[in-house]
Design a protein around this motif. Structure first.
Motif, PDB file in Angstrom:
ATOM      1  N   UNK A  18       0.826  -1.207   0.000  1.00 62.99           N
ATOM      2  CA  UNK A  18       0.000   0.000   0.000  1.00 62.99           C
ATOM      3  C   UNK A  18       0.862   1.259   0.000  1.00 62.99           C
ATOM      4  N   UNK A  19       0.276   2.354  -0.472  1.00 60.47           N
ATOM      5  CA  UNK A  19       0.949   3.639  -0.406  1.00 60.47           C
ATOM      6  C   UNK A  19       1.210   4.007   1.055  1.00 60.47           C
ATOM      7  N   UNK A  20       2.330   4.647   1.291  1.00 60.66           N
ATOM      8  CA  UNK A  20       2.667   5.096   2.632  1.00 60.66           C
ATOM      9  C   UNK A  20       2.050   6.466   2.910  1.00 60.66           C
ATOM     10  N   UNK A  21       1.765   6.735   4.176  1.00 61.80           N
ATOM     11  CA  UNK A  21       1.222   8.034   4.571  1.00 61.80           C
ATOM     12  C   UNK A  21       2.164   9.144   4.119  1.00 61.80           C
ATOM     13  N   UNK A  22       1.591  10.199   3.559  1.00 63.57           N
ATOM     14  CA  UNK A  22       2.375  11.328   3.091  1.00 63.57           C
ATOM     15  C   UNK A  22       2.659  11.311   1.602  1.00 63.57           C
ATOM     16  N   UNK A  23       2.537  10.148   0.963  1.00 61.56           N
ATOM     17  CA  UNK A  23       2.810  10.061  -0.466  1.00 61.56           C
ATOM     18  C   UNK A  23       1.734  10.811  -1.244  1.00 61.56           C
ATOM     19  N   UNK A  30      -2.778  13.501  -1.236  1.00 63.66           N
ATOM     20  CA  UNK A  30      -1.791  13.093  -0.237  1.00 63.66           C
ATOM     21  C   UNK A  30      -2.394  12.009   0.658  1.00 63.66           C
ATOM     22  N   UNK A  31      -1.750  10.856   0.686  1.00 62.24           N
ATOM     23  CA  UNK A  31      -2.256   9.730   1.473  1.00 62.24           C
ATOM     24  C   UNK A  31      -2.181  10.039   2.960  1.00 62.24           C
ATOM     25  N   UNK A  32      -3.296   9.830   3.653  1.00 59.45           N
ATOM     26  CA  UNK A  32      -3.335  10.004   5.108  1.00 59.45           C
ATOM     27  C   UNK A  32      -3.283   8.659   5.816  1.00 59.45           C
ATOM     28  N   UNK A  33      -4.084   7.712   5.331  1.00 58.99           N
ATOM     29  CA  UNK A  33      -4.160   6.419   6.009  1.00 58.99           C
ATOM     30  C   UNK A  33      -4.712   5.378   5.055  1.00 58.99           C
ATOM     31  N   UNK A  46      -7.384  10.179   1.837  1.00 57.42           N
ATOM     32  CA  UNK A  46      -6.367  11.079   1.309  1.00 57.42           C
ATOM     33  C   UNK A  46      -6.870  12.510   1.385  1.00 57.42           C
ATOM     34  N   UNK A  47      -5.938  13.446   1.351  1.00 56.41           N
ATOM     35  CA  UNK A  47      -6.297  14.862   1.336  1.00 56.41           C
ATOM     36  C   UNK A  47      -6.105  15.402  -0.075  1.00 56.41           C
ATOM     37  N   UNK A  48      -7.154  15.995  -0.610  1.00 55.14           N
ATOM     38  CA  UNK A  48      -7.065  16.673  -1.905  1.00 55.14           C
ATOM     39  C   UNK A  48      -6.387  18.015  -1.651  1.00 55.14           C
ATOM     40  N   UNK A  49      -5.130  18.156  -2.079  1.00 54.86           N
ATOM     41  CA  UNK A  49      -4.375  19.367  -1.759  1.00 54.86           C
ATOM     42  C   UNK A  49      -4.847  20.578  -2.553  1.00 54.86           C
ATOM     43  N   UNK A  50      -5.734  20.369  -3.533  1.00 55.16           N
ATOM     44  CA  UNK A  50      -6.311  21.488  -4.280  1.00 55.16           C
ATOM     45  C   UNK A  50      -7.489  22.082  -3.519  1.00 55.16           C
ATOM     46  N   UNK A  51      -8.374  21.208  -3.021  1.00 53.85           N
ATOM     47  CA  UNK A  51      -9.569  21.678  -2.310  1.00 53.85           C
ATOM     48  C   UNK A  51      -9.394  21.663  -0.791  1.00 53.85           C
TER      49      UNK A  51
END
Length: 277
Positions: A18-23, A30-33, A46-51
Motif C-alpha cells: 500500500x501507499x505510505x502516509x504522506x505520499x 496526499x495519502x493520510x491512512x 487522502x487529502x485533496x491538496x487542491x480543495x
C-alpha cells in the motif's frame, strides 16, 4: 495445496504494497491512512491538496488487473450515474503506471460492523427493521436505475448522525448484464453475486441477522439455526425467510418494503406481541 496458497499470499504481499502516509498521488492526493484491502482494490483516506478536503482514494490491486480493471471501470460508470445524497459522489478517476484509481466522497460516520463489534451496540427487532427500511429507500433508488449493488454487508453500511449511507459499489452491476461472474459452487456465494435484485435482498437478510443477533444471549451450548435461537415476531420471521430465499423470495423491492412497513406499523400500534422463542 496449503503450501502454494501460502506462497501466493507471500507474492501478493510483495506486489500489493500500500501507499505510505504522506505520499502524493497524481500530484494532487496526499495519502493520510490506508483503510484496507478488498477483492480488487486498496482503499485510503487522502487529502485533496487542491480543495483541502479529505476524500476516499481507491487503487486497483496490481495482481487483479484482469477482473479488477473491469470492476473499476464499472464502478466509475455506476457512480457517475447515481446522484443520491446517501451514496458517495465520484470526484475523479485516473491511471498511474497502468493502475486505475478512483477518488470518491468521504462519508464520515461508523460502519455497522464497527458499531456491532467494536462498540457493542445492540439492535432490537424494531430498530433493526427501521434501519432496514432506511436502507431499502436507497436500494430502491439503485434498482430504479437498473443497478444491483451485490455487496450489501455490514462494512458497507454507514450511520452518520442517524442517517444511513451505502458505500463500495465495486461489485455493483447493471441488471441488464447476465449471469454470475464466478463459478463458485457454494450456494450462498451464488445467491449473493447473482445479477438480480434478489441478491441484494439475500445480502440484506444476512445483514439483518447480524443486527438481530446483537441482542442474542445463548442459553444452551450447542449451536442452532437462527430460527431456533432468535426470539422474533411472526412477521419478522416471515420477512427474513423470504429475503433469505428459504420461502418463495421477493421479486421486487416494493413487496419487501411493504412488508417491513406493515411490521413497523404494528410496532407503532402495539400489535407485535406474538414472539416466537
Amino acid at each position: 495445496m496449503k503450501r502454494w496458497n501460502w506462497l501466493y499470499a507471500g507474492i501478493e504481499r510483495i506486489f500489493e504494497r500500500p501507499y505510505q502516509a504522506g505520499k502524493i498521488i497524481n500530484r494532487r492526493y496526499r495519502i493520510k491512512d490506508c483503510l484496507g484491502m478488498g477483492s480488487y482494490g486498496i482503499t485510503y483516506i487522502a487529502c485533496d491538496i487542491v480543495t483541502n478536503q479529505y476524500v476516499v482514494l481507491k487503487q486497483m490491486r496490481k495482481t487483479k488487473r484482469n477482473k479488477g480493471t473491469f470492476s473499476f471501470q464499472r464502478e466509475a460508470q455506476i457512480l457517475q450515474m447515481l446522484h443520491h445524497p446517501r451514496i458517495p459522489k465520484l470526484y475523479d478517476s485516473f491511471t498511474v503506471k497502468g493502475i486505475p484509481h478512483l477518488v470518491m466522497e468521504l462519508i464520515s460516520g461508523k460502519t455497522i460492523e464497527d458499531l456491532l463489534f467494536k462498540e457493542g451496540k445492540t439492535f432490537p427487532e424494531r430498530e433493526s427493521f427501521q434501519l432496514l427500511m432506511d436502507i431499502l429507500a436507497i436500494v430502491e433508488y439503485i434498482h430504479e436505475n437498473g443497478i444491483v449493488h451485490r455487496d450489501l454487508r455490514i462494512p458497507n453500511i454507514i450511520l452518520q448522525e442517524g442517517k444511513v449511507y451505502i458505500i463500495d459499489f465495486g461489485l455493483a452491476r447493471f441488471l441488464t448484464e447476465s449471469g454470475r461472474e464466478n463459478n463458485d459452487d457454494i450456494i450462498e456465494k451464488k445467491l449473493r453475486r447473482e445479477i438480480s435484485v434478489k441478491s441484494d435482498f439475500y445480502a440484506l437478510g444476512h445483514f439483518m441477522l447480524f443486527l438481530l443477533y446483537s441482542t442474542y444471549e445463548p442459553t444452551v451450548k450447542e449451536e442452532r439455526s437462527w430460527e431456533e435461537e432468535l426470539s422474533l415476531s411472526v412477521e419478522a420471521r416471515y420477512i427474513l425467510r423470504k429475503m433469505l430465499q428459504i420461502d418463495v423470495p421477493y421479486e421486487e423491492i416494493s413487496q419487501l418494503s411493504a412488508d417491513v412497513n406493515r411490521l413497523l406499523q404494528k410496532f407503532t400500534d402495539g400489535g407485535v406481541n406474538d414472539v416466537i422463542v
